[in-house]
Motif scaffolding. Structure first.
Motif, mmCIF file in Angstrom:
data_model
loop_
_atom_site.group_PDB
_atom_site.id
_atom_site.type_symbol
_atom_site.label_atom_id
_atom_site.label_comp_id
_atom_site.label_asym_id
_atom_site.label_seq_id
_atom_site.Cartn_x
_atom_site.Cartn_y
_atom_site.Cartn_z
ATOM 1 N N MET A 1 14.780 129.365 52.773
ATOM 2 C CA MET A 1 13.750 128.585 53.456
ATOM 3 C C MET A 1 13.837 127.104 53.076
ATOM 4 S SD MET A 1 11.897 130.752 55.306
ATOM 5 C CE MET A 1 10.603 129.573 55.709
ATOM 6 N N PHE A 2 13.610 126.249 54.058
ATOM 7 C CA PHE A 2 13.466 124.812 53.864
ATOM 8 C C PHE A 2 12.123 124.363 54.420
ATOM 9 C CE2 PHE A 2 18.118 124.971 53.709
ATOM 10 C CZ PHE A 2 18.419 124.005 52.761
ATOM 11 N N GLU A 3 11.575 123.309 53.852
ATOM 12 C CA GLU A 3 10.462 122.600 54.474
ATOM 13 C C GLU A 3 11.024 121.495 55.361
ATOM 14 O OE1 GLU A 3 8.179 121.237 51.137
ATOM 15 O OE2 GLU A 3 6.837 122.975 51.216
ATOM 16 N N LEU A 4 10.413 121.301 56.507
ATOM 17 C CA LEU A 4 10.787 120.198 57.399
ATOM 18 C C LEU A 4 9.911 119.000 57.077
ATOM 19 C CD1 LEU A 4 11.236 121.993 60.831
ATOM 20 C CD2 LEU A 4 13.013 120.814 59.530
ATOM 21 N N LYS A 5 10.553 117.865 56.830
ATOM 22 C CA LYS A 5 9.811 116.670 56.462
ATOM 23 C C LYS A 5 10.102 115.530 57.426
ATOM 24 C CE LYS A 5 9.168 117.623 51.550
ATOM 25 N NZ LYS A 5 7.690 117.542 51.565
ATOM 26 N N GLU A 6 9.044 114.795 57.727
ATOM 27 C CA GLU A 6 9.124 113.639 58.610
ATOM 28 C C GLU A 6 9.276 112.396 57.746
ATOM 29 O OE1 GLU A 6 6.768 112.660 62.672
ATOM 30 O OE2 GLU A 6 5.562 112.928 60.882
ATOM 31 N N PRO A 7 10.355 111.623 57.922
ATOM 32 C CA PRO A 7 10.535 110.426 57.091
ATOM 33 C C PRO A 7 9.341 109.482 57.220
ATOM 34 C CG PRO A 7 12.523 110.905 58.333
ATOM 35 C CD PRO A 7 11.453 111.805 58.875
#
Length: 359
Positions: A284-290
């Motif tokens: 699993m990864f978290e999706l991050k917004e720059p």
């Protein structure tokens, strides 16, 4: 249909606890409206049920602790009842089986729940959807048909530029191309769309004849021909435990498997990390917004790039907007299912391991 035997007590506990030292128990966050009990229904998945209780559903199937005397204890079946309680300050789920035949044995004539809906991932398990440059260069290609038509239908015999021996073949078309850069090396990957299935009719001196058995789209000259295997790789399954990607690992979202630029929940994307980076099915990864950087004098602030020379500049934390689950890994790339997102998923988002220290 799978038959399963369970021995011992009819109730066992699923203890939710965190093993990594830097993931504290308070990060195992229950949803405000979590149910105190839930009866498993036909069509449920482990992911759906986990999401009823936890803000981060992937923590549940990975972090449960089960009674050691139960064979295959992770299996949960329709009709089972889950009840939430507390033990030493920690949430505990107890499972009461649907039917007890005797004090010592339970026989279940039903299928255990999959991790996520099979419709979302099975198409990516049955046949390769990504190939490398070597496979592309050595694939066979459709030569055409006897009457010279460019588009071929289900009744047409097709000819291939190789002397084939394998009995079953898939007809594919490249729909997207992806690249990964490592130091001075660039690795290419090619996403495929399956056009048809075909069987070998007759090999000739320098070509072979195939018969189309199923057709999803008209076959064209130069479509790829790859062998079909009778089973998927043993490492792939529809019942797996989601778990965090290795601590500190980051990945780039390269795009949709079908070439789209913007993706949403339950769509599949390609990321530039794979088994060589420690990923496996369920990672699993978290999706991050720059986030933005702000600099300048007081009262005269302005947005700047993160590489600014302004010593007073402040960079905000990257905003978590979703989650990715790896459903199939290759050496350098992976196919990932978007399990959660509050914004359209595109190449501008970063994929970061949940074990990475918070910014």
């Amino acid at each position: 249909m799978k038959k399963s035997f369970r021995f011992g007590s009819s109730i066992f506990a699923l203890f939710l606890f965190c093993t990594p030292s830097h993931l504290m128990a308070d990060e195992l966050s229950l949803k405000p409206n979590y149910p105190h009990s839930y009866t498993v229904k036909q069509g449920d998945t482990l992911w759906d049920i986990s999401a009823l209780f936890l803000d981060s559903p992937w923590l549940w199937p990975k972090l449960w602790k089960l009674n050691s005397y139960i064979e295959n204890p992770h299996l949960i079946y329709p009709g089972d009842k889950l009840t939430l309680s507390w033990f030493n300050g920690q949430p505990v789920l107890s499972l009461k089986p649907f039917k007890t035949l005797s004090p010592k044995m339970r026989i279940v004539e039903k299928s255990a729940l999959p991790t996520v809906s099979p419709d979302l991932i099975v198409p990516y398990l049955d046949s390769d959807k990504l190939i490398d440059q070597f496979t592309l260069d050595h694939a066979f290609h459709v030569l055409g048909t006897h009457d010279g038509r460019r588009y071929l239908s289900a009744q047409d015999p097709i000819y291939v530029d190789g002397v084939l021996e394998h009995p079953k073949w898939g007809v594919y078309r490249v729909v997207s191309e992806f690249a990964r850069s490592d130091a001075e090396n660039i690795t290419q990957a090619y996403a495929l769309k399956q056009i048809a299935n075909a069987t070998l009719v007759k090999p000739h001196k320098n070509f072979s004849q195939l018969a189309i058995t199923t057709l999803n789209q008209e076959v064209q000259i130069n479509d790829l021909i790859l062998p079909m295997t009778s089973r998927q790789p043993e490492s792939l399954t529809n019942s797996f435990s989601p778990h965090p990607a290795p601590a500190g690992l980051k990945a780039s979202v390269l795009g949709a498997i079908n070439g789209g630029k913007y993706m949403a929940v339950n769509q599949v994307v390609v990321v530039d990390r794979g088994s060589d980076d420690g990923l496996a099915q369920g990672s699993m990864f978290e999706l991050k917004e720059p986030s933005m950087t702000v600099g300048g004098l007081k009262g005269k602030y302005m947005y700047q790039t993160k590489t600014t020379d302004d010593n007073n500049a402040i960079s905000f934390p990257n905003n978590t907007v979703g989650e990715l689950m790896m459903i199939r890994t290759y050496q350098k790339f992976s196919l990932a299912l978007i399990t959660k997102s509050t914004v359209p998923v595109s190449q501008r988002l970063m994929a970061v391991s949940p074990l990475t220290e918070r910014e």
